[in-house]
Design a protein around this motif. Structure first.
Motif, mmCIF file in Angstrom:
data_model
loop_
_atom_site.group_PDB
_atom_site.id
_atom_site.type_symbol
_atom_site.label_atom_id
_atom_site.label_comp_id
_atom_site.label_asym_id
_atom_site.label_seq_id
_atom_site.Cartn_x
_atom_site.Cartn_y
_atom_site.Cartn_z
ATOM 1 N N ALA A 115 -16.420 -9.421 -48.311
ATOM 2 C CA ALA A 115 -17.108 -8.523 -47.379
ATOM 3 C C ALA A 115 -18.463 -9.071 -46.971
ATOM 4 N N ASP A 116 -19.138 -9.774 -47.900
ATOM 5 C CA ASP A 116 -20.480 -10.279 -47.638
ATOM 6 C C ASP A 116 -20.850 -11.296 -48.713
ATOM 7 N N LEU A 117 -22.048 -11.856 -48.606
ATOM 8 C CA LEU A 117 -22.506 -12.864 -49.562
ATOM 9 C C LEU A 117 -22.617 -12.276 -50.963
ATOM 10 N N SER A 118 -23.036 -11.027 -51.061
ATOM 11 C CA SER A 118 -23.173 -10.390 -52.369
ATOM 12 C C SER A 118 -21.836 -10.360 -53.108
ATOM 13 N N MET A 119 -20.757 -9.999 -52.417
ATOM 14 C CA MET A 119 -19.442 -10.007 -53.057
ATOM 15 C C MET A 119 -19.034 -11.427 -53.429
ATOM 16 N N ALA A 120 -19.312 -12.384 -52.546
ATOM 17 C CA ALA A 120 -18.957 -13.776 -52.824
ATOM 18 C C ALA A 120 -19.647 -14.279 -54.091
ATOM 19 N N GLU A 121 -20.892 -13.866 -54.301
ATOM 20 C CA GLU A 121 -21.643 -14.308 -55.476
ATOM 21 C C GLU A 121 -21.065 -13.752 -56.780
ATOM 22 N N GLU A 122 -20.291 -12.691 -56.695
ATOM 23 C CA GLU A 122 -19.644 -12.153 -57.887
ATOM 24 C C GLU A 122 -18.506 -13.053 -58.366
ATOM 25 N N HIS A 123 -18.013 -13.918 -57.469
ATOM 26 C CA HIS A 123 -16.820 -14.690 -57.793
ATOM 27 C C HIS A 123 -17.031 -16.204 -57.844
ATOM 28 N N ALA A 124 -18.119 -16.699 -57.278
ATOM 29 C CA ALA A 124 -18.307 -18.148 -57.192
ATOM 30 C C ALA A 124 -19.749 -18.540 -57.458
ATOM 31 N N GLU A 125 -19.930 -19.792 -57.887
ATOM 32 C CA GLU A 125 -21.262 -20.360 -58.121
ATOM 33 C C GLU A 125 -21.719 -21.071 -56.849
ATOM 34 N N PHE A 126 -22.931 -20.742 -56.399
ATOM 35 C CA PHE A 126 -23.470 -21.320 -55.169
ATOM 36 C C PHE A 126 -24.546 -22.360 -55.481
ATOM 37 N N ASP A 127 -24.400 -23.542 -54.931
ATOM 38 C CA ASP A 127 -25.461 -24.546 -54.955
ATOM 39 C C ASP A 127 -26.393 -24.259 -53.777
ATOM 40 N N PRO A 128 -27.581 -24.858 -53.740
ATOM 41 C CA PRO A 128 -28.541 -24.540 -52.669
ATOM 42 C C PRO A 128 -28.029 -24.814 -51.252
ATOM 43 N N VAL A 129 -27.330 -25.923 -51.055
ATOM 44 C CA VAL A 129 -26.842 -26.245 -49.716
ATOM 45 C C VAL A 129 -25.779 -25.243 -49.270
ATOM 46 N N SER A 130 -24.843 -24.912 -50.159
ATOM 47 C CA SER A 130 -23.811 -23.942 -49.806
ATOM 48 C C SER A 130 -24.425 -22.579 -49.507
ATOM 49 N N ARG A 131 -25.443 -22.210 -50.250
ATOM 50 C CA ARG A 131 -26.103 -20.932 -50.004
ATOM 51 C C ARG A 131 -26.774 -20.928 -48.626
ATOM 52 N N ALA A 132 -27.385 -22.043 -48.261
ATOM 53 C CA ALA A 132 -28.027 -22.141 -46.944
ATOM 54 C C ALA A 132 -26.990 -22.036 -45.825
ATOM 55 N N LEU A 180 -16.341 -22.065 -47.579
ATOM 56 C CA LEU A 180 -17.000 -22.908 -48.572
ATOM 57 C C LEU A 180 -16.126 -22.992 -49.816
ATOM 58 N N VAL A 181 -15.844 -24.202 -50.279
ATOM 59 C CA VAL A 181 -15.114 -24.391 -51.530
ATOM 60 C C VAL A 181 -16.149 -24.509 -52.643
ATOM 61 N N LEU A 182 -16.082 -23.576 -53.601
ATOM 62 C CA LEU A 182 -17.113 -23.418 -54.622
ATOM 63 C C LEU A 182 -16.487 -23.294 -56.008
ATOM 64 N N PRO A 183 -17.252 -23.595 -57.056
ATOM 65 C CA PRO A 183 -16.733 -23.376 -58.416
ATOM 66 C C PRO A 183 -16.456 -21.891 -58.653
ATOM 67 N N LEU A 184 -15.301 -21.590 -59.182
ATOM 68 C CA LEU A 184 -14.920 -20.209 -59.472
ATOM 69 C C LEU A 184 -15.574 -19.766 -60.779
ATOM 70 N N LYS A 185 -16.212 -18.611 -60.774
ATOM 71 C CA LYS A 185 -16.803 -18.078 -61.999
ATOM 72 C C LYS A 185 -15.697 -17.708 -62.982
ATOM 73 N N ARG A 186 -15.935 -17.982 -64.242
ATOM 74 C CA ARG A 186 -14.911 -17.727 -65.263
ATOM 75 C C ARG A 186 -14.565 -16.251 -65.341
ATOM 76 N N GLU A 187 -15.547 -15.396 -65.072
ATOM 77 C CA GLU A 187 -15.312 -13.960 -65.184
ATOM 78 C C GLU A 187 -14.707 -13.347 -63.922
ATOM 79 N N HIS A 201 -7.048 -14.080 -59.065
ATOM 80 C CA HIS A 201 -5.950 -14.616 -59.862
ATOM 81 C C HIS A 201 -5.715 -16.089 -59.558
ATOM 82 N N SER A 202 -5.266 -16.820 -60.572
ATOM 83 C CA SER A 202 -5.043 -18.265 -60.421
ATOM 84 C C SER A 202 -3.952 -18.575 -59.402
ATOM 85 N N LEU A 203 -3.083 -17.622 -59.101
ATOM 86 C CA LEU A 203 -2.062 -17.845 -58.091
ATOM 87 C C LEU A 203 -2.702 -18.030 -56.717
#
Length: 324
Positions: free
Chosen positions: A68-85, A97-104, A108-110
């Motif tokens: 829905a927005d950047l806030s929701m995205a931050e719940e699921h992925a780790e953002f580096d400075p360039v990706s955040r910009a 943006l392809v980002l590292p998935l947060k473990r929590e 789903h892996s599917l």
């Protein structure tokens, strides 16, 4: 057959009906500014499996997860400075943006094809509002049979998948007409995984660095749209045509003069005035119209590589690639 809902008639009713279908684990067709998507709850493995089953999509091919927005995205992925910009500059919009998935993350892996990364996009308009109302990310590849031409209207979805899904949300033709641009920040560099509806030069302007392109095809599928053969009509595709062979369909660009055009099954011009944005918006619809003409082959006149031309040519090269 699918129930088609015109979201312009009653937006709130459409949101409620779509949210209910998603909560019940269905995959439904939704409009986005790029193309129509086949959306399902990205945290529900049975719902995600319905996407793969409906499309006939290989399960090693990951799905973009829409937020829905950047806030929701931050719940699921780790953002580096360039990706955040880049997110701040281009979301909502046609950038993934392809980002590292947060473990929590409950994605789903599917949906990620088992990768430790996730492709994330924040779409404009109704799709973003739907995700906000639903409260969970939606996995949503293009709403078409896997490997075929992407859908840019509700009518395209109905003709292809209407017998397989319960609901199509209709917002008229897609404004952009090609899928999102996909980039990945890695080791301080930015890689272009798929050109798309946001021109590479715009990304480079904000990032302050060039986008690296792969010199050769990779066997590793890191994001959607990386399969060699993709976006293909039933007819074969011939590129950079300067002459039309008897019985071919012709898709031109910029009022190009193509020898033998008068013998073509059908002649379409992506943009008579040479506007690449207009060409991108028309691309998949014109491919479907040319395919429906009964031509055995579709000839495309040359299209410039600059701006959105890079994305258009990427789609055409994959459409013309040898098929399994």
């Amino acid at each position: 057959m699918a129930r088609t809902i015109d979201i312009t008639a009653d937006r709130q009713a459409a949101l409620e009906a779509a949210s209910a279908a998603l909560a019940d684990g269905f995959a439904i067709a939704i409009p986005t500014e790029t193309v129509y998507g086949l959306a399902a709850d990205a945290t529900n493995p049975l719902a995600i499996a319905r996407i793969y089953e409906t499309k006939g999509r290989p399960r090693f091919n990951p799905l973009i997860c829409h937020m829905a927005d950047l806030s929701m995205a931050e719940e699921h992925a780790e953002f580096d400075p360039v990706s955040r910009a880049l997110a701040a500059a281009f979301w909502p919009g046609p950038l993934t943006l392809v980002l590292p998935l947060k473990r929590e993350s409950p994605i789903h892996s599917l949906a990620t094809a088992g990768l430790d990364s996730v492709g994330i996009r924040v779409p404009k308009g109704f799709a973003g509002a739907l995700i906000g109302a639903f409260g969970r990310p939606l996995a949503a590849p293009s709403a078409n049979t896997s490997g075929g031409i992407s859908a840019t209207s509700a009518a395209h979805v109905e003709a292809d998948l209407g017998a397989k899904i319960p609901m199509i949300l209709d917002a008229g033709p897609s404004a952009v007409g090609v899928e999102s641009t996909i980039v990945k920040a890695e080791g301080g560099q930015l890689r272009l995984l798929r050109p798309g509806g946001l021109a590479a030069r715009e990304i480079e302007r904000v990032a302050g660095q060039p986008l690296l392109r792969a010199k050769t095809a990779s066997a590793t599928i890191e994001a959607p749209g990386m399969l060699a053969s993709h976006y293909a009509p039933g007819a074969s595709v011939r590129l950079n045509a300067t002459a039309v062979e008897p019985g071919e369909a012709l898709i031109a660009f910029g009022s190009a003069v193509v020898s033998g055009a008068d013998s073509a099954k059908i002649v379409l011009d992506l943009s008579p005035r040479g506007d690449l944005a207009e060409a991108a918006a028309n691309l998949f619809d014109y491919m479907k119209r040319a395919d429906a003409s009964g031509a055995q082959s579709i000839a495309f006149s040359p299209i410039p590589e600059d701006g959105l031309g890079e994305a258009i040519n990427d789609r055409l090269q994959r459409a013309a690639a040898p098929r399994d």
